[in-house]
Write an enzyme that holds these catalytic residues in place. Structure first.
Site, PDB file in Angstrom:
ATOM      1  N   GLU A  13       0.798  -1.243   0.000  1.00 14.85           N
ATOM      2  CA  GLU A  13       0.000   0.000   0.000  1.00 14.85           C
ATOM      3  C   GLU A  13       0.823   1.283   0.000  1.00 14.85           C
ATOM      4  O   GLU A  13       0.551   2.205   0.778  1.00 14.85           O
ATOM      5  CB  GLU A  13      -0.971  -0.010   1.194  1.00 14.85           C
ATOM      6  CG  GLU A  13      -1.882  -1.221   1.190  1.00 14.85           C
ATOM      7  CD  GLU A  13      -2.879  -1.256   2.340  1.00 14.85           C
ATOM      8  OE1 GLU A  13      -2.790  -0.413   3.248  1.00 14.85           O
ATOM      9  OE2 GLU A  13      -3.742  -2.148   2.323  1.00 14.85           O
TER      10      GLU A  13
ATOM     11  N   GLU B  60      -5.648 -11.013  -1.374  1.00 17.28           N
ATOM     12  CA  GLU B  60      -6.505 -10.831  -0.191  1.00 17.28           C
ATOM     13  C   GLU B  60      -7.992 -10.848  -0.557  1.00 17.28           C
ATOM     14  O   GLU B  60      -8.791 -10.061  -0.044  1.00 17.28           O
ATOM     15  CB  GLU B  60      -6.151  -9.497   0.510  1.00 17.28           C
ATOM     16  CG  GLU B  60      -4.670  -9.388   0.861  1.00 17.28           C
ATOM     17  CD  GLU B  60      -4.287  -8.124   1.632  1.00 17.28           C
ATOM     18  OE1 GLU B  60      -5.189  -7.425   2.128  1.00 17.28           O
ATOM     19  OE2 GLU B  60      -3.084  -7.847   1.728  1.00 17.28           O
TER      20      GLU B  60
HETATM   21  C1  XIL Z   1      -6.066  -6.515   8.237  1.00 18.92           C
HETATM   22  C2  XIL Z   1      -6.302  -7.713   9.148  1.00 18.92           C
HETATM   23  O1  XIL Z   1      -7.111  -8.652   8.472  1.00 18.92           O
HETATM   24  C3  XIL Z   1      -6.987  -7.255  10.421  1.00 18.92           C
HETATM   25  O2  XIL Z   1      -7.068  -8.334  11.340  1.00 18.92           O
HETATM   26  C4  XIL Z   1      -6.208  -6.106  11.062  1.00 18.92           C
HETATM   27  O3  XIL Z   1      -6.924  -5.605  12.162  1.00 18.92           O
HETATM   28  C5  XIL Z   1      -5.978  -4.994  10.053  1.00 18.92           C
HETATM   29  O4  XIL Z   1      -5.334  -5.517   8.909  1.00 18.92           O
HETATM   30  N1  XIL Z   1      -4.955  -4.860   3.563  1.00 18.92           N
HETATM   31  C6  XIL Z   1      -3.885  -5.587   4.015  1.00 18.92           C
HETATM   32  C7  XIL Z   1      -4.034  -6.442   5.205  1.00 18.92           C
HETATM   33  O5  XIL Z   1      -2.848  -5.631   3.335  1.00 18.92           O
HETATM   34  O6  XIL Z   1      -2.834  -6.532   5.936  1.00 18.92           O
HETATM   35  C8  XIL Z   1      -5.153  -5.964   6.101  1.00 18.92           C
HETATM   36  O7  XIL Z   1      -5.328  -6.937   7.128  1.00 18.92           O
HETATM   37  C9  XIL Z   1      -6.403  -5.773   5.301  1.00 18.92           C
HETATM   38  C10 XIL Z   1      -6.194  -4.727   4.238  1.00 18.92           C
END
Ligand code: XIL
Length: 346
Positions: free
Chosen positions: A127, A243
């Protein structure tokens, strides 16, 4: 079933409903998936809480479970701006840019080195692009997120991180990972290409692009997704869906919110079609040698991080592939069969 990794994001360590505490989770994951991503415990603050302290215990435990059960690991992630994950010693750093660069290089090097041979691929930076949709427009100067890392080092921190990771573990595939880059947000997608081309033009060792794909049931279109994948394929880079989840309610959608107050048959059917279309788009756009794999961000509906997002407050959702009780057994949803059908049509 697929000849590329089918991954699952998991909680582990001290997290709620750690997969290592729930037998049914381990069985379901080992049965259906071939790769793990730690949903949290391999992020910066977990592994590197203090400048001279690394804590490998929880991650090693997860990696060793994966090894024993024949799953590979996708590492997530060396560098991420998110406040809760940036270690305090980095936030409070008072030295000059050179010193910060050394510290960040050593962070990447130490972690990549520790997991060499055990982690197949890494989200090297997560990101780094500016959140678009606020009218800043596209252009090198306004594509990069104004994170701590950018403030200290400018965009060079990206190239540095890839170079350090490759030097420490030449065998792992190195990805740049981001959200809303899979089409639908034209500015952010244009910025993704600026970032990637900048690395390629400078011969930086990037192997692929991770598309998080926290998508909506109706956004972006599969045409937009295909065009985004294609642009990365055209550059000879791997494409990984890192994801994925598909909630049935879109708070930003045209229709009233929530669109579904229960997980009705109509919702399940629509979700299945969407999951299936996404996997089909991946298979038709990305040639076999550039498929980094597809990872879903959680196993069981109740585990989804989306349920805690403020934008979704007051509505329930069912974004993942399995239903059932918190501790199992877990039952595949129609969406699971949508994914399986797409994979078996290959
Ligand atoms: C999220 C996790 O799933 C949560 O448990 C945590 O509270 C916040 O982070 N993009 C990403 C992930 O790259 O690392 C994030 O994961 C979700 C959005």
């Amino acid at each position: 079933m697929a000849d590329f990794p089918i991954g699952m994001a998991v909680s582990a360590g001290d997290e709620n409903r750690s997969m290592l505490d729930i037998q049914a989770k381990q069985e379901t994951i080992a049965h259906h998936f071939s790769q793990l991503t730690a949903g949290n415990i391999m992020k910066m603050r977990y592994l590197h809480p203090q400048e001279n302290t690394y804590d490998w215990t929880e991650a090693d435990e997860l990696v060793s479970w994966a090894e024993t059960n024949g799953l590979s690991i996708h590492g997530h992630t060396f560098i991420w701006h998110s406040d809760y994950q940036v270690p305090d010693f980095m936030k409070n750093y008072i030295g000059d840019a050179n010193g910060f660069e050394t510290l960040l290089d050593s962070h990447v090097t130490t972690i990549a080195d520790h997991f060499r041979g055990k982690v197949d691929s890494w989200d090297v930076v997560n990101e780094a692009l500016h959140q678009q949709g606020d009218g800043v427009g596209v252009g090198e100067g306004n594509c990069y997120r104004n994170s701590l890392f950018y403030q200290k080092l400018g965009k060079d921190y990206l190239a540095n991180a890839f170079t350090a990771a490759k030097a420490a573990d030449s065998g792992a595939d190195l990805y740049y990972n981001d959200f809303s880059t899979e089409g639908g947000d034209d500015d952010k997608f244009a910025c993704l290409l600026i970032l990637v081309d900048d690395l390629l033009d400078n011969d930086i060792a990037i192997d692929g692009v991770g598309f998080q794909m926290h998508v909506q049931i109706d956004w972006p279109s599969t045409d937009d997704i295909a065009a985004a994948f294609q642009a990365i394929v055209d550059r000879g880079l791997k494409v990984k869906i890192t994801e994925l989840e598909v909630p049935v309610n879109n708070p930003w959608g045209a229709a009233s919110f929530p669109q579904y107050t229960s997980f009705s048959e109509a919702a399940a059917t629509r979700q299945k079609a969407r999951y299936k279309a996404i996997v089909e788009t991946y298979l038709t756009t990305v040639p076999a040698n550039l498929r980094g794999g597809i990872t879903v961000w959680g196993l069981w509906d109740g585990d989804s991080w989306l349920l805690n997002l403020s934008e979704r407050a007051g509505s329930d959702d069912w974004p993942l592939l399995f239903t059932g009780d918190a501790n199992g057994p877990y039952e595949p949803k129609p969406a699971f069969y949508g994914v399986a059908e797409a994979l078996s049509e290959e």
